[in-house]
Design a protein around this motif. Structure first.
Motif, PDB file in Angstrom:
ATOM      1  N   GLY A 211      55.031  55.597  77.315  1.00 13.24           N
ATOM      2  CA  GLY A 211      54.604  56.590  76.334  1.00 13.24           C
ATOM      3  C   GLY A 211      53.100  56.597  76.112  1.00 13.24           C
ATOM      4  N   LYS A 212      52.357  55.956  76.995  1.00  9.62           N
ATOM      5  CA  LYS A 212      50.908  55.822  76.793  1.00  9.62           C
ATOM      6  C   LYS A 212      50.195  57.172  76.714  1.00  9.62           C
ATOM      7  N   SER A 213      50.545  58.093  77.620  1.00  3.94           N
ATOM      8  CA  SER A 213      49.838  59.390  77.641  1.00  3.94           C
ATOM      9  C   SER A 213      50.083  60.169  76.364  1.00  3.94           C
TER      10      SER A 213
ATOM     11  N   TYR B  43      44.125  57.873  89.920  1.00  2.00           N
ATOM     12  CA  TYR B  43      44.745  57.210  91.079  1.00  2.00           C
ATOM     13  C   TYR B  43      45.791  58.119  91.705  1.00  2.00           C
ATOM     14  N   ARG B  44      46.490  58.883  90.861  1.00  2.00           N
ATOM     15  CA  ARG B  44      47.461  59.837  91.394  1.00  2.00           C
ATOM     16  C   ARG B  44      46.754  60.923  92.225  1.00  2.00           C
ATOM     17  N   ALA B  45      45.575  61.353  91.775  1.00  2.00           N
ATOM     18  CA  ALA B  45      44.831  62.393  92.501  1.00  2.00           C
ATOM     19  C   ALA B  45      44.420  61.891  93.892  1.00  2.00           C
TER      20      ALA B  45
ATOM     21  N   ILE C 204      50.306  65.976  91.249  1.00  2.00           N
ATOM     22  CA  ILE C 204      50.110  64.529  91.096  1.00  2.00           C
ATOM     23  C   ILE C 204      51.304  63.834  90.460  1.00  2.00           C
ATOM     24  N   ARG C 205      52.274  64.607  89.933  1.00  2.00           N
ATOM     25  CA  ARG C 205      53.459  63.991  89.297  1.00  2.00           C
ATOM     26  C   ARG C 205      54.672  64.001  90.229  1.00  2.00           C
ATOM     27  N   SER C 206      54.494  64.389  91.504  1.00  2.00           N
ATOM     28  CA  SER C 206      55.643  64.469  92.412  1.00  2.00           C
ATOM     29  C   SER C 206      56.208  63.076  92.684  1.00  2.00           C
TER      30      SER C 206
ATOM     31  N   ALA D  38      53.991  56.257  96.106  1.00  2.00           N
ATOM     32  CA  ALA D  38      52.862  55.707  96.878  1.00  2.00           C
ATOM     33  C   ALA D  38      51.696  55.245  96.016  1.00  2.00           C
ATOM     34  N   VAL D  39      51.679  55.640  94.734  1.00  2.00           N
ATOM     35  CA  VAL D  39      50.458  55.427  93.942  1.00  2.00           C
ATOM     36  C   VAL D  39      50.159  53.939  93.680  1.00  2.00           C
ATOM     37  N   SER D  40      51.183  53.121  93.578  1.00  2.00           N
ATOM     38  CA  SER D  40      50.915  51.699  93.333  1.00  2.00           C
ATOM     39  C   SER D  40      50.219  51.071  94.542  1.00  2.00           C
TER      40      SER D  40
ATOM     41  N   VAL E 296      39.402  51.265  96.569  1.00  2.00           N
ATOM     42  CA  VAL E 296      39.729  52.486  95.806  1.00  2.00           C
ATOM     43  C   VAL E 296      39.318  52.283  94.350  1.00  2.00           C
ATOM     44  N   ARG E 297      39.636  51.114  93.796  1.00  2.00           N
ATOM     45  CA  ARG E 297      39.300  50.846  92.392  1.00  2.00           C
ATOM     46  C   ARG E 297      37.779  50.847  92.195  1.00  2.00           C
ATOM     47  N   ARG E 298      37.067  50.306  93.181  1.00  2.00           N
ATOM     48  CA  ARG E 298      35.595  50.293  93.064  1.00  2.00           C
ATOM     49  C   ARG E 298      35.029  51.711  93.010  1.00  2.00           C
TER      50      ARG E 298
ATOM     51  N   ALA F 243      41.359  55.940  76.171  1.00  2.00           N
ATOM     52  CA  ALA F 243      41.675  55.826  77.597  1.00  2.00           C
ATOM     53  C   ALA F 243      42.955  55.045  77.764  1.00  2.00           C
ATOM     54  N   GLU F 244      43.830  55.536  78.665  1.00  2.00           N
ATOM     55  CA  GLU F 244      45.075  54.797  78.900  1.00  2.00           C
ATOM     56  C   GLU F 244      45.247  54.483  80.375  1.00  2.00           C
ATOM     57  N   GLY F 245      45.860  53.310  80.644  1.00  2.00           N
ATOM     58  CA  GLY F 245      46.075  52.906  82.032  1.00  2.00           C
ATOM     59  C   GLY F 245      46.696  51.531  82.124  1.00  2.00           C
ATOM     60  N   ARG F 246      46.182  50.720  83.050  1.00  2.00           N
ATOM     61  CA  ARG F 246      46.728  49.377  83.263  1.00  2.00           C
ATOM     62  C   ARG F 246      45.681  48.288  83.022  1.00  2.00           C
ATOM     63  N   ASP F 247      44.409  48.632  83.251  1.00  2.00           N
ATOM     64  CA  ASP F 247      43.331  47.628  83.217  1.00  2.00           C
ATOM     65  C   ASP F 247      42.197  48.072  82.296  1.00  2.00           C
ATOM     66  N   ILE F 248      42.508  48.923  81.341  1.00  2.00           N
ATOM     67  CA  ILE F 248      41.444  49.511  80.512  1.00  2.00           C
ATOM     68  C   ILE F 248      40.819  48.451  79.602  1.00  2.00           C
ATOM     69  N   GLY F 249      41.681  47.688  78.914  1.00  2.00           N
ATOM     70  CA  GLY F 249      41.163  46.673  77.991  1.00  2.00           C
ATOM     71  C   GLY F 249      40.640  45.423  78.691  1.00  2.00           C
TER      72      GLY F 249
ATOM     73  N   ARG G 224      60.142  48.737  90.040  1.00  2.00           N
ATOM     74  CA  ARG G 224      59.434  48.463  91.301  1.00  2.00           C
ATOM     75  C   ARG G 224      57.917  48.661  91.097  1.00  2.00           C
ATOM     76  N   ARG G 225      57.576  49.759  90.408  1.00  2.00           N
ATOM     77  CA  ARG G 225      56.156  50.060  90.185  1.00  2.00           C
ATOM     78  C   ARG G 225      55.520  49.007  89.273  1.00  2.00           C
ATOM     79  N   ASP G 226      56.242  48.598  88.212  1.00  2.00           N
ATOM     80  CA  ASP G 226      55.721  47.568  87.299  1.00  2.00           C
ATOM     81  C   ASP G 226      55.435  46.276  88.058  1.00  2.00           C
TER      82      ASP G 226
ATOM     83  N   LEU H 174      54.805  45.903  91.288  1.00  2.00           N
ATOM     84  CA  LEU H 174      53.624  46.058  92.154  1.00  2.00           C
ATOM     85  C   LEU H 174      52.345  46.049  91.317  1.00  2.00           C
ATOM     86  N   ASP H 175      52.353  46.770  90.197  1.00  2.00           N
ATOM     87  CA  ASP H 175      51.141  46.878  89.374  1.00  2.00           C
ATOM     88  C   ASP H 175      50.779  45.540  88.710  1.00  2.00           C
ATOM     89  N   SER H 176      51.796  44.727  88.408  1.00  2.00           N
ATOM     90  CA  SER H 176      51.553  43.467  87.700  1.00  2.00           C
ATOM     91  C   SER H 176      51.158  42.331  88.631  1.00  2.00           C
TER      92      SER H 176
HETATM   93  O1   DC Z   1      50.080  55.800  84.285  1.00  2.00           O
HETATM   94  P1   DC Z   1      50.531  56.393  85.597  1.00  2.00           P
HETATM   95  O2   DC Z   1      51.990  56.218  85.857  1.00  2.00           O
HETATM   96  O3   DC Z   1      50.120  57.816  85.765  1.00  2.00           O
HETATM   97  O4   DC Z   1      49.737  55.551  86.713  1.00  2.00           O
HETATM   98  C1   DC Z   1      49.987  55.735  88.079  1.00  2.00           C
HETATM   99  C2   DC Z   1      49.656  54.468  88.857  1.00  2.00           C
HETATM  100  O5   DC Z   1      48.247  54.263  88.884  1.00  2.00           O
HETATM  101  C3   DC Z   1      50.241  53.175  88.305  1.00  2.00           C
HETATM  102  O6   DC Z   1      51.479  52.870  88.924  1.00  2.00           O
HETATM  103  C4   DC Z   1      49.205  52.126  88.609  1.00  2.00           C
HETATM  104  C5   DC Z   1      47.933  52.898  88.777  1.00  2.00           C
HETATM  105  N1   DC Z   1      46.968  52.706  87.681  1.00  2.00           N
HETATM  106  C6   DC Z   1      46.108  51.651  87.780  1.00  2.00           C
HETATM  107  O7   DC Z   1      46.205  50.874  88.725  1.00  2.00           O
HETATM  108  N2   DC Z   1      45.133  51.470  86.857  1.00  2.00           N
HETATM  109  C7   DC Z   1      45.024  52.306  85.822  1.00  2.00           C
HETATM  110  N3   DC Z   1      44.052  52.112  84.917  1.00  2.00           N
HETATM  111  C8   DC Z   1      45.913  53.386  85.669  1.00  2.00           C
HETATM  112  C9   DC Z   1      46.900  53.552  86.626  1.00  2.00           C
END
Ligand code: DC
Length: 214
Positions: free
Chosen positions: A12-14, A35-37, A83-85, A91-93, A101-103, A120-126, A169-171, A173-175
């Motif tokens: 529910g972050k967005s 990242y989706r783009a 970008i939501r397909s 593939a986004v993870s 890519v992150r750089r 700002a919302e995401g995974r590594d913002i804070g 699966r995505r969590d 990979l992302d974690s």
């Molecule tokens: O929040 P989202 O589902 O739209 O994010 C898509 C993917 O982008 C997510 O699986 C991991 C990556 N992501 C990231 O690595 N760092 C962020 N700050 C935001 C998203």
């Protein structure tokens, strides 16, 4: 002011970040959309998503910006709904785990925040993008609850189990990625949203930001 909201997929972050931004007259920054783009463009242009350098080149070359409602523009064109397909979901993870890519993407996120205050919302913002953010929140909900909400949102309750498997699966990979994994910053406020409605979560965050910890 910079407010960082991190957490797993579909927590529910967005929705929360958008509402908070509007209540506080800040811009909303959806970093996952960036990242989706890049992922969407890689799929469109047949750049293999495993090709870190190819994806990073794309990330550098693409003009990524946002319209006034906070929806991403890719080279000036709307990125939604492409970008939501589910192809991008899958593939986004992998694409976002490439350090190159992150750089390329993180400086673009900081650029947006230089123009005005953001939620700002995401995974590594804070942890990585804005470690000095004024307020940090880490939003969590059980995988079951997140899948139920997402299935209801797209009007396909029968797909809840499939959605839950994909989210898990995505969590994972992302974690577990080496660069900027999904992790709660030490100073982020943990917000458990199981059983809470959007209004209740927004109120709780606003109360915190305004210094009224009810
Ligand atoms: O929040 P989202 O589902 O739209 O994010 C898509 C993917 O982008 C997510 O699986 C991991 C990556 N992501 C990231 O690595 N760092 C962020 N700050 C935001 C998203």
């Amino acid at each position: 002011m910079i407010i960082a909201i991190d957490g797993p997929a579909a927590a529910g972050k967005s929705t929360i970040a958008r509402r908070l931004a509007s209540a506080l007259d800040l811009a909303f920054l959806d970093t996952g959309a960036m990242y989706r783009a890049v992922t969407w463009a890689a799929l469109e242009r047949d750049v293999p998503t495993a090709d870190a350098e190819g994806c990073a080149r794309l990330a550098q070359e693409l003009d990524l910006d946002f319209d006034p409602e906070g929806r991403i523009l890719i080279d000036g064109r709307p990125g939604e709904p492409g970008i939501r397909s589910s192809a991008v979901d899958d593939a986004v993870s992998q694409v976002s785990a490439h350090p190159a890519v992150r750089r390329a993407v993180v400086p673009k996120q900081r650029e947006v925040a230089e123009r005005r205050g953001v939620v700002a919302e995401g995974r590594d913002i804070g942890t990585v993008v804005f470690p000095g953010a004024d307020h940090k929140f880490f939003l969590v909900a059980s995988a079951e609850e997140r899948a139920r909400r997402r299935a209801a949102q797209i009007g396909r309750p029968e797909e809840q189990a499939t959605i839950e498997a994909a989210l898990r699966r995505r969590d994972e990979l992302d974690s577990t990625r080496a660069d900027s994994p999904l992790v709660r910053a030490d100073d982020a406020v943990l917000v458990e949203t199981d059983g809470l409605g959007v209004d209740q979560v927004v109120e709780a965050l606003l109360a915190h930001v305004r210094g009224v910890r009810s």
